[in-house]
Design an enzyme around this catalytic site. Structure first.
Site, PDB file in Angstrom:
ATOM      1  N   ASP A   1      -8.258   2.474   4.486  1.00 16.13           N
ATOM      2  CA  ASP A   1      -7.773   2.750   3.131  1.00 16.13           C
ATOM      3  C   ASP A   1      -8.991   2.958   2.236  1.00 16.13           C
ATOM      4  OD1 ASP A   1      -4.815   2.355   3.423  1.00 16.13           O
ATOM      5  OD2 ASP A   1      -5.525   0.454   4.213  1.00 16.13           O
TER       6      ASP A   1
ATOM      7  N   GLN B   1      -8.457   3.041  -1.521  1.00 15.79           N
ATOM      8  CA  GLN B   1      -8.105   1.687  -1.991  1.00 15.79           C
ATOM      9  C   GLN B   1      -9.372   0.852  -2.179  1.00 15.79           C
ATOM     10  OE1 GLN B   1      -4.735  -0.941  -0.631  1.00 15.79           O
ATOM     11  NE2 GLN B   1      -6.300  -1.754   0.711  1.00 15.79           N
TER      12      GLN B   1
ATOM     13  N   MET C   1      -5.783   2.067  13.814  1.00 16.10           N
ATOM     14  CA  MET C   1      -4.744   1.032  13.844  1.00 16.10           C
ATOM     15  C   MET C   1      -4.080   0.910  12.474  1.00 16.10           C
ATOM     16  SD  MET C   1      -5.904  -1.937  16.349  1.00 16.10           S
ATOM     17  CE  MET C   1      -6.432  -1.535  18.003  1.00 16.10           C
TER      18      MET C   1
ATOM     19  N   GLY D   1     -10.316  -2.840   4.586  1.00 15.28           N
ATOM     20  CA  GLY D   1     -10.583  -1.914   5.694  1.00 15.28           C
ATOM     21  C   GLY D   1     -10.955  -0.533   5.181  1.00 15.28           C
ATOM     22  N   GLN D   2     -11.834   0.125   5.914  1.00 18.21           N
ATOM     23  CA  GLN D   2     -12.263   1.482   5.582  1.00 18.21           C
ATOM     24  C   GLN D   2     -11.125   2.498   5.755  1.00 18.21           C
ATOM     25  OE1 GLN D   2     -14.905   2.951   4.310  1.00 18.21           O
ATOM     26  NE2 GLN D   2     -14.271   5.040   4.829  1.00 18.21           N
TER      27      GLN D   2
ATOM     28  N   SER E   1      -0.201  -0.879  10.689  1.00 18.41           N
ATOM     29  CA  SER E   1       1.090  -1.539  10.929  1.00 18.41           C
ATOM     30  C   SER E   1       2.191  -0.494  11.076  1.00 18.41           C
ATOM     31  CB  SER E   1       1.424  -2.480   9.776  1.00 18.41           C
ATOM     32  OG  SER E   1       0.362  -3.380   9.593  1.00 18.41           O
TER      33      SER E   1
ATOM     34  N   HIS F   1      -6.848  -5.908  10.882  1.00 17.56           N
ATOM     35  CA  HIS F   1      -6.806  -7.078   9.986  1.00 17.56           C
ATOM     36  C   HIS F   1      -7.658  -8.210  10.554  1.00 17.56           C
ATOM     37  CE1 HIS F   1      -2.658  -5.299   9.290  1.00 17.56           C
ATOM     38  NE2 HIS F   1      -3.166  -5.314   8.065  1.00 17.56           N
TER      39      HIS F   1
ATOM     40  N   TYR G   1       2.061  -8.320   9.531  1.00 21.63           N
ATOM     41  CA  TYR G   1       2.238  -7.522  10.754  1.00 21.63           C
ATOM     42  C   TYR G   1       0.859  -7.122  11.267  1.00 21.63           C
ATOM     43  CZ  TYR G   1       5.167  -5.334  14.178  1.00 21.63           C
ATOM     44  OH  TYR G   1       5.805  -5.038  15.352  1.00 21.63           O
ATOM     45  N   LEU G   2       0.073  -8.163  11.521  1.00 22.55           N
ATOM     46  CA  LEU G   2      -1.365  -7.997  11.714  1.00 22.55           C
ATOM     47  C   LEU G   2      -1.714  -7.293  13.022  1.00 22.55           C
ATOM     48  CD1 LEU G   2      -2.433 -11.560  10.542  1.00 22.55           C
ATOM     49  CD2 LEU G   2      -2.185  -9.490   9.170  1.00 22.55           C
TER      50      LEU G   2
END
Ligand code: PAF
Length: 277
Positions: free
Chosen positions: A147, A150, A181, A144-145, A183, A34, A29-30
């Site tokens: 998360d 993570q 942004m 991605g920053q 999903s 992404h 679900y880009l």
């Protein structure tokens, strides 16, 4: 662009890629966030692999696994136009075959913040990312920053387990009004969508105070909490001002620092963060 599902197909396709391979793991679900990972990998590596896998192991029992948005055809079109070489779309049976019982778990760094709110989440993330690393054998992997924890947990895992992979963290991509942004933004109705900018507004206000000279972490946290509390549709889960590398909560900001928050807008859980340098 090659598109494969099974592990055997992935291994065969991977043999066709030479030079440094960049991997961008996704759950599909880009969005532009992404695609920014795929484009950066394209600029920095000889070949780019993107995985699309909604990983059941990182969802809690009350989370949105069955409702998680999916649109594989659209994702594949977007990845093709970003110049991706290979897309891997394994099924849960490929990643967790019957009898699966080995897990990868980072300890301390995975405990606070998201780890405290979502027990077992990072165990699911690190297990699947380790499996993706083993299968794809990238030289660089892009996260991605947004998360932030993570990325920190995966960096720790890669270091501890000697994965010879450079972990690259790419900036948050935001909508025009500042909303990071995600999903999950698709779940927001029009009123909630407006309210969701509260995360960005609250973090920006704290960053402004930091830039004016405020160094007390308690005051920065308080600014964020008060602004989030002013939005009737928002229910705050945590606000944190922590050391960027260790994620330990700070009393005073002295080095690279992560301001982060998790907020429910209706039933949708959103996270966002700013880095103070
Ligand atoms: O950030 C995500 O989308 C997921 O946590 C990841 C890294 C693809 C692992 O499932």
């Amino acid at each position: 662009m090659m598109i494969v599902s099974t592990l055997d197909e992935l291994r065969t396709a991977r043999l066709l890629l030479d030079g440094v391979v960049g991997l961008a793991p996704t759950m599909g679900y880009l969005h532009e966030g992404h695609l920014s990972l795929a484009r950066r990998a394209k600029a920095e590596c000889r070949a780019v692999v993107v995985s699309i896998f909604v990983n059941p192991a990182q969802f809690g029992p009350n989370e949105d696994l069955s409702k998680y948005p999916r649109d594989l055809d659209r994702d594949l079109r977007l990845l093709e136009s970003a110049g991706v070489d290979l897309v891997w779309t394994p099924t849960p049976e490929v990643m967790y075959p019957p009898g699966f019982q080995t897990w990868v778990e980072v300890e301390e760094m995975a405990r606070p913040l998201e780890g405290a709110m979502r027990p077992g989440h990072f165990r699911g993330v690190t297990t699947i990312v380790a499996k993706l690393f083993n299968a794809v054998q990238p030289g660089r992997a892009y996260f991605g920053q947004k998360d932030a924890q993570q990325a920190a947990v995966i960096r720790q895992m890669a270091r501890d387990l000697d994965f010879p992979i450079e972990i690259i963290v790419c900036p948050i991509i935001r909508e025009a009004d500042g909303l990071a942004m995600s999903s999950r933004n698709i779940y927001l109705d029009a009123e909630q969508r407006k309210a969701a900018t509260i995360l960005y507004r609250a973090l920006s206000a704290a960053k402004d105070e930091f830039e004016k000279g405020e160094r007390k972490a308690g005051i920065l946290r308080q600014i964020i909490k008060e602004i989030i509390a002013s939005e009737p549709l928002a229910r705050m889960q945590y606000v944190s001002c922590s050391d960027y590398d260790t994620l330990q909560e700070l009393e005073k900001v002295t080095g690279k620092t992560l301001l982060s928050t998790a907020v429910f807008i209706g039933k949708t859980r959103l996270i966002d963060n700013f880095v103070l340098e």
